[in-house]
Design an enzyme around this catalytic site. Sequence first.
Site, PDB file in Angstrom:
ATOM      1  N   LYS A  14      33.780  32.039  30.690  1.00 51.86           N
ATOM      2  CA  LYS A  14      35.131  31.815  31.182  1.00 51.86           C
ATOM      3  C   LYS A  14      35.403  30.316  31.166  1.00 51.86           C
ATOM      4  O   LYS A  14      34.733  29.545  31.846  1.00 51.86           O
ATOM      5  CB  LYS A  14      35.308  32.360  32.595  1.00 51.86           C
ATOM      6  CG  LYS A  14      36.719  32.179  33.138  1.00 51.86           C
ATOM      7  CD  LYS A  14      36.846  32.777  34.532  1.00 51.86           C
ATOM      8  CE  LYS A  14      38.251  32.612  35.079  1.00 51.86           C
ATOM      9  NZ  LYS A  14      38.396  33.184  36.432  1.00 51.86           N
ATOM     10  N   ARG A  51      48.067  32.627  37.834  1.00 49.85           N
ATOM     11  CA  ARG A  51      48.008  32.001  39.157  1.00 49.85           C
ATOM     12  C   ARG A  51      49.325  32.170  39.906  1.00 49.85           C
ATOM     13  O   ARG A  51      49.329  32.283  41.137  1.00 49.85           O
ATOM     14  CB  ARG A  51      47.609  30.530  39.012  1.00 49.85           C
ATOM     15  CG  ARG A  51      46.159  30.369  38.563  1.00 49.85           C
ATOM     16  CD  ARG A  51      45.778  28.941  38.221  1.00 49.85           C
ATOM     17  NE  ARG A  51      44.392  28.891  37.759  1.00 49.85           N
ATOM     18  CZ  ARG A  51      43.832  27.858  37.134  1.00 49.85           C
ATOM     19  NH1 ARG A  51      44.566  26.762  36.900  1.00 49.85           N
ATOM     20  NH2 ARG A  51      42.576  27.903  36.743  1.00 49.85           N
ATOM     21  N   GLU A  71      25.160  31.117  28.671  1.00 49.68           N
ATOM     22  CA  GLU A  71      25.723  31.821  29.820  1.00 49.68           C
ATOM     23  C   GLU A  71      25.627  33.339  29.647  1.00 49.68           C
ATOM     24  O   GLU A  71      25.280  34.070  30.576  1.00 49.68           O
ATOM     25  CB  GLU A  71      27.192  31.413  30.025  1.00 49.68           C
ATOM     26  CG  GLU A  71      27.392  30.003  30.542  1.00 49.68           C
ATOM     27  CD  GLU A  71      27.217  29.909  32.050  1.00 49.68           C
ATOM     28  OE1 GLU A  71      26.791  30.892  32.678  1.00 49.68           O
ATOM     29  OE2 GLU A  71      27.511  28.831  32.600  1.00 49.68           O
ATOM     30  N   LYS A 106      36.780  34.694  28.066  1.00 48.57           N
ATOM     31  CA  LYS A 106      38.126  34.453  28.582  1.00 48.57           C
ATOM     32  C   LYS A 106      38.433  32.962  28.475  1.00 48.57           C
ATOM     33  O   LYS A 106      37.610  32.159  28.902  1.00 48.57           O
ATOM     34  CB  LYS A 106      38.213  34.902  30.039  1.00 48.57           C
ATOM     35  CG  LYS A 106      39.598  34.741  30.656  1.00 48.57           C
ATOM     36  CD  LYS A 106      39.605  35.181  32.110  1.00 48.57           C
ATOM     37  CE  LYS A 106      40.987  35.011  32.714  1.00 48.57           C
ATOM     38  NZ  LYS A 106      41.030  35.361  34.151  1.00 48.57           N
ATOM     39  N   SER A 137      47.177  35.602  30.678  1.00 52.96           N
ATOM     40  CA  SER A 137      48.594  35.524  31.009  1.00 52.96           C
ATOM     41  C   SER A 137      49.356  34.552  30.130  1.00 52.96           C
ATOM     42  O   SER A 137      50.501  34.820  29.729  1.00 52.96           O
ATOM     43  CB  SER A 137      48.748  35.137  32.479  1.00 52.96           C
ATOM     44  OG  SER A 137      48.145  33.871  32.738  1.00 52.96           O
TER      45      SER A 137
END
Length: 335
Positions: free
Chosen positions: A204, A214, A244, A259, A285
């Site tokens: 991410k 947000r 990761e 992401k 978004s």
Amino acid sequence: MHLSSPPPFPQHRPRRLRRDAFTRNLVREHRLSSHDFIYPVFVHEGTNHRQAVPSMPGVDRLSLDLLLPVAEDCVRLGIPVLALFPSIDAALKTPDGKEALNPDGLIPRVVRALKKEFPELGVLTDVALDPYTSHGQDGMLDETGYILNDETVELLVGQVLTHAEAGVDIVAPSDMMDGRIGAIRDALEAQGHIHTRIMAYSAKYASAFYGPFRDAVGTRGALGKADKNVYQMDPGNTDEALREVALDIAEGADMVMVKPGMPYLDVVRRVKDEFRVPTFAYQVSGEYAMLKAAAANGWLDHDAVMMESLLAFKRAGADGILTYFARDAARLLAK
């Protein structure tokens, strides 16, 4: 024959395989299905309460009673999973975000209702503290404002167990704290939640594409001019993403996620090629808002760019896509 040395023209005419629709359908390498989609939704308190998110045209915050018909539509369309994101009252937000541990909080109540009404629909919950903290960060802060890793992980484990007790199918830690997947897996096993799946937000990035999200969960104002660079990944790194992902798999993740989505398709491809595990991408978004805005201005064909963008994730190696376009795309596919 190697790809670098195909038969020369005219023995090989690639356009022969593009001549008509049936041939193109026959040789298509990647396809979309409604089963590829996870539909993110924003929930808030109240009854018959719908609140538009201005920066995400077509997306609303919904109270539970209005969410249930959406869930029913997902079942009808063949969308397998609904992903829940809360927008809670500001009065419930605290520096430590402890409302996230409330067994009677918004998300546990929504999970219980969804599983009761639609047991065949998968339910995924976001695991992070930012919707619950008064400062908008994903964890607890020390006196300098730095995010405390281990103390935050302890709270995340409590949040996961609260969701698991409510009957969630998949928990999706999006916080990017070190070691949280292992701690969550150990806690789930210890409490007998052996079937609860973990979809880790493994790669991410500290992206500029999250702004409308947000707005939707009500964290932009609390966050102010602060950033999340000390725990989300540097957009310039891809080798780090592989490290990761490897850590999360070793710690017990069942699925991994990249992401944002389209700006990081190269990362999706590297993750899939390297690990061959269930790999997901989040069409975030900002990506959604850009396509919506361009289509609203007549600059792009809405349905065409929607489907092309979703196909790009499959082509890059994603097994599934979290997308606000899920229902619209599934309706098109059903035709």
